[in-house]
Each structure stands twice: as structure tokens, then as C-alpha cells.
Design a protein around this motif. Structure first.
Motif, PDB file in Angstrom:
ATOM      1  N   LEU A 284      -0.590  -0.332   3.012  1.00 23.98           N
ATOM      2  CA  LEU A 284       0.224  -1.523   3.252  1.00 23.98           C
ATOM      3  C   LEU A 284      -0.499  -2.780   2.821  1.00 23.98           C
ATOM      4  CD1 LEU A 284       1.831  -0.773   6.717  1.00 23.98           C
ATOM      5  CD2 LEU A 284       3.006  -1.028   4.552  1.00 23.98           C
ATOM      6  N   PHE A 285      -1.814  -2.676   2.651  1.00 21.12           N
ATOM      7  CA  PHE A 285      -2.601  -3.848   2.261  1.00 21.12           C
ATOM      8  C   PHE A 285      -2.787  -3.861   0.751  1.00 21.12           C
ATOM      9  CE2 PHE A 285      -3.728  -2.924   6.598  1.00 21.12           C
ATOM     10  CZ  PHE A 285      -3.706  -4.176   7.184  1.00 21.12           C
ATOM     11  N   PRO A 286      -2.549  -4.989   0.096  1.00 18.59           N
ATOM     12  CA  PRO A 286      -2.724  -5.061  -1.362  1.00 18.59           C
ATOM     13  C   PRO A 286      -4.188  -4.938  -1.738  1.00 18.59           C
ATOM     14  CG  PRO A 286      -2.324  -7.235  -0.471  1.00 18.59           C
ATOM     15  CD  PRO A 286      -2.112  -6.269   0.660  1.00 18.59           C
ATOM     16  N   LYS A 287      -4.447  -4.290  -2.849  1.00 22.45           N
ATOM     17  CA  LYS A 287      -5.809  -4.186  -3.356  1.00 22.45           C
ATOM     18  C   LYS A 287      -6.129  -5.440  -4.151  1.00 22.45           C
ATOM     19  CE  LYS A 287      -6.396   0.028  -1.863  1.00 22.45           C
ATOM     20  NZ  LYS A 287      -5.217   0.143  -1.026  1.00 22.45           N
ATOM     21  N   ARG A 288      -7.102  -6.209  -3.682  1.00 14.59           N
ATOM     22  CA  ARG A 288      -7.380  -7.513  -4.273  1.00 14.59           C
ATOM     23  C   ARG A 288      -7.954  -7.430  -5.685  1.00 14.59           C
ATOM     24  NH1 ARG A 288     -10.108 -10.766   0.826  1.00 14.59           N
ATOM     25  NH2 ARG A 288      -8.307 -10.663   2.204  1.00 14.59           N
ATOM     26  N   GLU A 302       6.360  -5.184  -0.996  1.00 15.51           N
ATOM     27  CA  GLU A 302       7.637  -5.894  -1.084  1.00 15.51           C
ATOM     28  C   GLU A 302       8.803  -4.918  -0.930  1.00 15.51           C
ATOM     29  OE1 GLU A 302       7.441  -7.857  -4.797  1.00 15.51           O
ATOM     30  OE2 GLU A 302       6.169  -9.495  -4.083  1.00 15.51           O
ATOM     31  N   ASP A 303       8.680  -3.752  -1.542  1.00 11.52           N
ATOM     32  CA  ASP A 303       9.742  -2.758  -1.432  1.00 11.52           C
ATOM     33  C   ASP A 303       9.837  -2.202  -0.012  1.00 11.52           C
ATOM     34  OD1 ASP A 303      10.465  -3.023  -4.067  1.00 11.52           O
ATOM     35  OD2 ASP A 303       9.168  -1.409  -4.771  1.00 11.52           O
ATOM     36  N   VAL A 304       8.690  -1.988   0.618  1.00 16.08           N
ATOM     37  CA  VAL A 304       8.675  -1.502   2.002  1.00 16.08           C
ATOM     38  C   VAL A 304       9.371  -2.501   2.910  1.00 16.08           C
ATOM     39  CG1 VAL A 304       7.208  -1.020   4.000  1.00 16.08           C
ATOM     40  CG2 VAL A 304       6.614  -0.064   1.778  1.00 16.08           C
ATOM     41  N   LYS A 359       3.085   1.901  13.840  1.00 15.88           N
ATOM     42  CA  LYS A 359       1.873   1.293  13.291  1.00 15.88           C
ATOM     43  C   LYS A 359       2.190   0.479  12.040  1.00 15.88           C
ATOM     44  CE  LYS A 359      -1.564   4.612  14.997  1.00 15.88           C
ATOM     45  NZ  LYS A 359      -2.572   5.632  14.617  1.00 15.88           N
ATOM     46  N   LYS A 360       2.991   1.050  11.153  1.00 18.65           N
ATOM     47  CA  LYS A 360       3.322   0.349   9.913  1.00 18.65           C
ATOM     48  C   LYS A 360       4.203  -0.873  10.181  1.00 18.65           C
ATOM     49  CE  LYS A 360       2.763   4.219   6.725  1.00 18.65           C
ATOM     50  NZ  LYS A 360       3.340   4.946   5.571  1.00 18.65           N
TER      51      LYS A 360
END
Length: 381
Positions: A284-288, A302-304, A359-360
Motif C-alpha cells: 500500500l506504500f509507494p516505493k520512493r 489510486e486504484d485500491v 488493516k488495509k
């Protein structure tokens, strides 16, 4: 929000399916000793920055410390303003003004925001700065409201404004070696009292303190709000119960009805590729370090969010029962859990499917992906 919606929202905490888990209490051993240490340092402090979560301006105050804080010069810093509804923040500003309490909404990660806070503190300490050779500013608050992030930002501002000279010292600021305050998304990261010097002539020390709660939170809904904001460990309350509470609040306010445009969210185009993402919580966290692409985690989030918002809106619009009937309201929450599992692509046969969905869902809420919210109601003035 209509008056009926306000009434429903205020009654959420009284419903049986919310009360089911009992009171929310989290007071580990280090909090007891930390509370005693904070009390001692409050007696010596010249100014207090009380950090609260802008999403819960009242619920995130420590009631046991309020009598001591009332006799101190202080400012209430409502941190995480980027996660709070800006349409309501001005009402909270008026409320604090009505009770004669200095208050400022901030983002501890924003230099300009923290600078405004420092300017206010300096203005409020003007008389003391002229009289005292040494001043102590204490930063207090419940767990996970962003005290350590604020401390780090203050230190960075002080370091850049008053750089050390060749001999490692400045006539105004003494650059002392110190480790950055530990910052993390979990409550209870800071467990001791650490301080550093930010100014010379007069000497001004800023002390960070551990986040401490009261030993027993008497009001169930206050405890659930603290848990939703991350000030109480999820394991203490249970992710399902926290998610259940948040869903009840959103429904009582009619929030999902604002997400109608997401009801027909289709299959994500990027999921058609062979490189499908892993549906773990970490994803759920973007990879920087990776630039956004059609297969990136940024697009995935965004889709989630779109699927989750569409699913919650659809279930609420199709709901034929009454939100004022506790049993029917509980049925709606159960239906939404099923919708969340589908939206988050969690197999029903998984024994922990509901916990995984919770959790999500909580992660999306806490990241602000579902929108800015303020869970507390502004008191009548």
C-alpha cells in the motif's frame, strides 16, 4: 452535514456493536514513569507546546496533564493538518479562540508551517526572553501525534538559521551533537526524555517527551478515536473493531455518498500485465526510489482507493434499513466488510480475511487516501 447526521454521528459510540470490545486502555510501564518525569519538568518549564492530532483535537489531549498545563504559557499545535478536513479547521480555530487558548494547525514535516509555530512561541515568550538567561520549552502530547517529527523540524530550522562557525560554535546557536528523534508510524517510539539546545543568549532548550495516555480512558468512543488515529496500538483494540468504528462514523455522516463517481470502477488496466503486485500490506506504500509508471505502486494505491470508495458507496446506497436501528446498522457494516474484501482482492477463504481487510482499510485512512477527516465534533459555543 445535516442535524440528523450530526445526531447519528454522536450516537455511534453508544451502539452495542461498537461497545462490544469494552473500554480502550493502553498504559504500558514506561508511560507511568514518563508521566512522573513530565510532571517534574512541567514545573520547571517556561513554555509548553502541546501537540495534538488535528483529526481529533479534543480526544488527543491528556486529561491528567491539563490541570498542570492550564497554569503554563502554551500553544496547542494541531499537527497533521494535511490529514484533517480544511472546511472544519476554521471552526476549531474559533473554538480555541473562544476558550482563550492559543492554537495553530501545523504540519510537522513542513518547514514553513513549523516556522510559523516558532514565531508564535517566540512572540509569547518575549517577556521571559528579556528577563531569563535560560528558558525551557517542553513538547508534550499523547503517542503518535508527531512530537518527534516536530522536534526534528525545529532542530533543522535552528541549524540552518544559525550555522556553526569554523570552531563549531555560533554566537547565537550552539550546535550540539544529537541524534535525530526517532520517528515512526507506531505509538510508543519515544520512551525517554531527550532535549537539545537551540539558542544561546538566552539559552533555550527544547525537550521532547514520550507520548503518554491516561491510565484509563473512560469514554469508549474517545478510545476508539485515539486508536483510529494510531495513538493506541492496534493490537490493544483490534484492527477489526477500529475499522468497524470508522465505517460506522463514515456511514453516519453519509461520507460514502460523495464517492458516487467511483461506483463503476472497473478492472485496473495495470493488473492485466504479467507483473502483478503482491497484495501484502506493505504494497500500500509507494516505493520512493522508483518513478511512477503504469505498473507502479502509486497507480496501484489510486486504484485500491477507487475500488474501496466505490464499494462503500454502493453498499450504503443499496442499504434499505435504518441507520438509527442498531441491528440494521450493524448489518450494513458486515456487508461493507464483505465489499472491502472484494475491493482489496482478499480471498474469502482466508481465515484472517476480515482482519486483513481491516488493516488495509486503516492504512488508507491513516495515510489520508480516503480524504481528510476530523473525527471530533466542535463543542457548542
Amino acid at each position: 452535514m445535516s442535524r440528523n447526521a450530526v445526531k447519528k454521528a454522536s450516537l455511534v459510540g453508544e451502539m452495542g456493536f461498537i461497545k462490544g470490545g469494552g473500554k480502550v486502555n493502553w498504559f504500558p510501564g514506561h508511560m507511568a514513569s514518563a508521566t512522573r518525569a513530565i510532571r517534574d519538568r512541567l514545573k520547571l518549564s517556561d513554555f509548553v507546546i502541546e501537540v495534538r492530532d488535528a483529526r481529533i483535537p479534543l480526544s488527543s489531549k491528556n486529561d491528567e496533564l491539563q490541570p498542570l498545563l492550564a497554569g503554563k504559557k502554551r500553544v496547542v499545535a494541531l499537527n497533521k493538518k494535511d490529514l484533517a478536513n480544511p472546511n472544519i479547521m476554521h471552526k476549531w480555530a474559533r473554538y480555541f479562540d473562544s476558550i482563550k487558548q492559543d492554537c495553530l494547525a501545523i504540519n510537522a514535516h513542513s518547514r514553513s508551517s513549523v516556522q510559523k509555530l516558532l514565531d508564535l512561541v517566540e512572540y509569547k515568550m518575549k517577556e521571559a526572553i528579556c528577563k531569563e538567561p535560560t528558558l525551557l520549552v517542553l513538547v508534550v502530547g499523547v503517542p503518535n501525534v508527531g512530537k518527534s517529527a516536530l522536534i526534528n523540524s525545529i532542530h533543522q530550522i535552528a541549524s540552518s538559521r544559525f550555522p556553526a562557525s569554523n570552531d563549531g560554535r555560533s554566537s547565537i546557536i550552539v550546535q550540539e551533537k544529537r541524534k535525530r528523534a526517532t520517528v515512526g508510524p507506531l505509538p510508543g517510539v519515544t520512551q525517554d526524555i531527550a532535549g537539545f539546545k537551540i539558542a544561546h543568549q538566552p539559552s533555550i532548550y527544547v525537550l521532547d517527551t514520550p507520548g503518554v495516555l491516561i491510565p484509563s480512558i473512560p469514554d469508549i468512543e474517545t478510545g476508539l478515536k485515539l486508536a483510529a488515529a494510531g495513538s493506541v496500538k492496534d493490537s490493544v483494540v483490534g484492527e477489526e473493531r477500529i475499522a468497524q468504528y470508522l465505517l460506522a462514523v463514515l456511514n453516519s455522516r453519509g461520507t460514502p455518498l460523495h464517492w458516487r463517481r467511483f461506483m463503476d470502477a472497473g478492472t485496473d488496466r495495470h493488473l492485466e500485465s504479467e507483473d502483478k503486485p503482491d497484495y501484502s500490506l506493505e504494497n500500500l506504500f509507494p516505493k520512493r526510489k522508483r518513478p511512477p509508471s503504469i505498473n507502479s505502486d502509486v497507480v496501484y494505491i489510486e486504484d485500491v482507493v477507487t475500488r474501496v470508495q466505490g464499494a462503500l458507496c454502493r453498499t450504503l446506497m443499496e442499504f434499505n434499513g435504518s441507520l438509527e436501528d442498531e441491528g440494521e446498522f450493524g448489518d450494513l457494516i458486515d456487508q461493507q466488510f464483505e465489499a472491502l474484501k472484494k475491493a482489496l482482492k482478499i480471498p474469502n477463504k482466508t481465515s484472517e480475511a476480515r482482519t486483513m481487510a481491516s488493516k488495509k482499510f486503516l492504512t488508507l485512512f491513516r495515510m489520508g487516501k480516503l480524504g481528510p477527516f476530523i473525527l471530533d465534533d466542535v463543542p457548542d459555543q
